[in-house]
Design an enzyme around this catalytic site. Sequence first.
Site, mmCIF file in Angstrom:
data_model
loop_
_atom_site.group_PDB
_atom_site.id
_atom_site.type_symbol
_atom_site.label_atom_id
_atom_site.label_comp_id
_atom_site.label_asym_id
_atom_site.label_seq_id
_atom_site.Cartn_x
_atom_site.Cartn_y
_atom_site.Cartn_z
ATOM 1 N N ALA A 65 0.865 -1.187 0.000
ATOM 2 C CA ALA A 65 0.000 0.000 0.000
ATOM 3 C C ALA A 65 0.895 1.229 0.000
ATOM 4 O O ALA A 65 2.093 1.163 0.306
ATOM 5 C CB ALA A 65 -0.889 -0.011 1.239
ATOM 6 N N GLY A 110 0.610 -5.223 0.787
ATOM 7 C CA GLY A 110 -0.534 -5.262 -0.133
ATOM 8 C C GLY A 110 -0.195 -5.896 -1.462
ATOM 9 O O GLY A 110 -1.070 -6.421 -2.148
ATOM 10 N N GLU A 113 -0.582 -9.470 -0.838
ATOM 11 C CA GLU A 113 -2.030 -9.692 -0.675
ATOM 12 C C GLU A 113 -2.746 -9.696 -2.025
ATOM 13 O O GLU A 113 -3.666 -10.494 -2.252
ATOM 14 C CB GLU A 113 -2.602 -8.628 0.254
ATOM 15 N N GLU A 133 4.293 -5.657 7.445
ATOM 16 C CA GLU A 133 3.517 -4.605 8.094
ATOM 17 C C GLU A 133 3.880 -4.366 9.559
ATOM 18 O O GLU A 133 3.728 -3.262 10.072
ATOM 19 C CB GLU A 133 2.017 -4.890 7.986
HETATM 20 C C1 LIG Z 1 -3.032 -2.804 3.785
HETATM 21 C C2 LIG Z 1 -1.663 -2.897 3.185
HETATM 22 C C3 LIG Z 1 -0.576 -2.448 3.902
HETATM 23 C C4 LIG Z 1 0.772 -2.424 3.290
HETATM 24 O O1 LIG Z 1 1.019 -2.879 2.184
HETATM 25 S S1 LIG Z 1 1.982 -1.682 4.255
HETATM 26 C C5 LIG Z 1 3.382 -1.537 3.166
HETATM 27 C C6 LIG Z 1 4.084 -2.864 3.033
HETATM 28 N N1 LIG Z 1 5.248 -2.701 2.168
HETATM 29 C C7 LIG Z 1 6.458 -2.404 2.666
HETATM 30 O O2 LIG Z 1 6.633 -2.242 3.842
HETATM 31 C C8 LIG Z 1 7.585 -2.271 1.679
HETATM 32 C C9 LIG Z 1 8.216 -0.878 1.794
HETATM 33 N N2 LIG Z 1 9.261 -0.692 0.806
HETATM 34 C C10 LIG Z 1 10.487 -1.293 0.971
HETATM 35 O O3 LIG Z 1 10.733 -2.096 1.833
HETATM 36 C C11 LIG Z 1 11.537 -0.928 -0.046
HETATM 37 O O4 LIG Z 1 11.152 0.300 -0.634
HETATM 38 C C12 LIG Z 1 11.682 -1.962 -1.157
HETATM 39 C C13 LIG Z 1 12.261 -3.247 -0.572
HETATM 40 C C14 LIG Z 1 10.370 -2.229 -1.837
HETATM 41 C C15 LIG Z 1 12.661 -1.386 -2.195
HETATM 42 O O5 LIG Z 1 13.851 -0.975 -1.518
HETATM 43 P P1 LIG Z 1 14.898 -0.074 -2.304
HETATM 44 O O6 LIG Z 1 15.231 -0.700 -3.590
HETATM 45 O O7 LIG Z 1 15.996 0.219 -1.333
HETATM 46 O O8 LIG Z 1 14.137 1.283 -2.665
HETATM 47 P P2 LIG Z 1 13.643 2.401 -1.600
HETATM 48 O O9 LIG Z 1 14.602 3.541 -1.613
HETATM 49 O O10 LIG Z 1 13.297 1.788 -0.312
HETATM 50 O O11 LIG Z 1 12.265 2.865 -2.289
HETATM 51 C C16 LIG Z 1 12.277 3.570 -3.516
HETATM 52 C C17 LIG Z 1 11.251 4.690 -3.335
HETATM 53 O O12 LIG Z 1 9.944 4.089 -3.251
HETATM 54 C C18 LIG Z 1 9.329 4.505 -2.043
HETATM 55 N N3 LIG Z 1 8.497 3.408 -1.556
HETATM 56 C C19 LIG Z 1 8.875 2.125 -1.403
HETATM 57 N N4 LIG Z 1 7.847 1.402 -0.941
HETATM 58 C C20 LIG Z 1 6.781 2.228 -0.816
HETATM 59 C C21 LIG Z 1 5.426 2.071 -0.394
HETATM 60 N N5 LIG Z 1 4.917 0.896 -0.052
HETATM 61 N N6 LIG Z 1 4.631 3.163 -0.365
HETATM 62 C C22 LIG Z 1 5.087 4.371 -0.744
HETATM 63 N N7 LIG Z 1 6.373 4.579 -1.175
HETATM 64 C C23 LIG Z 1 7.203 3.513 -1.207
HETATM 65 C C24 LIG Z 1 10.455 4.852 -1.093
HETATM 66 O O13 LIG Z 1 9.982 5.733 -0.106
HETATM 67 C C25 LIG Z 1 11.446 5.483 -2.045
HETATM 68 O O14 LIG Z 1 10.976 6.798 -2.317
HETATM 69 P P3 LIG Z 1 12.073 7.997 -2.503
HETATM 70 O O15 LIG Z 1 12.888 7.558 -3.703
HETATM 71 O O16 LIG Z 1 11.228 9.214 -2.736
HETATM 72 O O17 LIG Z 1 12.888 8.027 -1.245
#
Ligand SMILES: C/C=C/C(=O)SCCNC(=O)CCNC(=O)[C@H](O)C(C)(C)COP(=O)(O)OP(=O)(O)OC[C@H]1O[C@@H](n2cnc3c(N)ncnc32)[C@H](O)[C@@H]1OP(=O)(O)O
Length: 259
Positions: A65, A110, A113, A133
């Site tokens: 998400a 998500g 999911e 999460e």
């Molecule tokens: C009901 C549902 C709930 C949910 O789904 S809660 C969310 C669950 N998902 C996560 O927790 C994953 C979060 N993201 C990460 O762990 C990492 O990212 C990745 C492993 C996917 C990729 O890591 P890397 O390659 O190091 O890239 P990066 O610098 O972390 O991310 C690139 C840009 O993408 C943004 N981003 C990543 N995931 C999300 C997200 N889920 N929602 C919004 N933005 C996201 C970051 O912030 C950053 O942005 P910028 O380049 O501006 O710093």
Amino acid sequence: MPVHLEYAGRTAIIRLDNPPVNALSAALLKELREAIQKLRQQIEAGDVRAVVVTGNGPKSFVAGADITRFLELDPVSGRELAREGQVIFEELAFLPCPVIAAVNGYALGGGLELAMACDIRIAAANARLGQPEVNLGLIPGYGGTQRLARLVGPGKAKELIFTGETLLAEEALRIGLVDRVVPEGKALEEALRVAAVIDGKAPLAVRAAKEAINRGLDLPLDKGLEAEADLFGSLCATEDQKEGARAFLEKRSPQFRGA
Ligand SMILES: C/C=C/C(=O)SCCNC(=O)CCNC(=O)[C@H](O)C(C)(C)COP(=O)(O)OP(=O)(O)OC[C@H]1O[C@@H](n2cnc3c(N)ncnc32)[C@H](O)[C@@H]1OP(=O)(O)O
């Protein structure tokens, strides 16, 4: 446009395109719901026989998400956010044809999911899957607590959700979270190949098989067997069922018309 609908014959492709990681923004979820509703009509019309969901780009299927939406959440808006995704994923899960997730990269939160709301999951070897999460002070909210336990068992589901650990595709395959693992960059190609095989089968039979399995998951065995018999019987009223038998006996390929 974070959601693109493409077609390969009678297979529809939902391509999610929200750089950099295809996070499920409000706009993407809105367009995803609209795409699902359009596909339901096309499936009912016989124009679409399988759906493939994939992420645009080599890195991410869906990384979850949109976390930027989380800073303002309160109990009411948080529940609304969860229900929003749950309802859309239910509409995807209950499309009356096979839905295949081509997991081309990160499938987190998500994103996993979404993949679990699909019938079949084909993962590229570089894909990482998990429900992280708990790192955000949350639990899965788009169905992950329910579908993960059904797919891999409550013990492994609890381990993955309690720890927030992510799995490589091969590990996910070993526990039954994904159904095939293919080389990096090949998930969509393999999903389309599987969809093409399904496209050659009797569509009403494929639809009934999906319904029987889905209904049976939440029924006692005796009721599930009755549901199976009901669906088996209903297929015996179709022209395709007679065509299938005739084609076998006449030693030729059947021509199914979805009637
Ligand atoms: C009901 C549902 C709930 C949910 O789904 S809660 C969310 C669950 N998902 C996560 O927790 C994953 C979060 N993201 C990460 O762990 C990492 O990212 C990745 C492993 C996917 C990729 O890591 P890397 O390659 O190091 O890239 P990066 O610098 O972390 O991310 C690139 C840009 O993408 C943004 N981003 C990543 N995931 C999300 C997200 N889920 N929602 C919004 N933005 C996201 C970051 O912030 C950053 O942005 P910028 O380049 O501006 O710093």
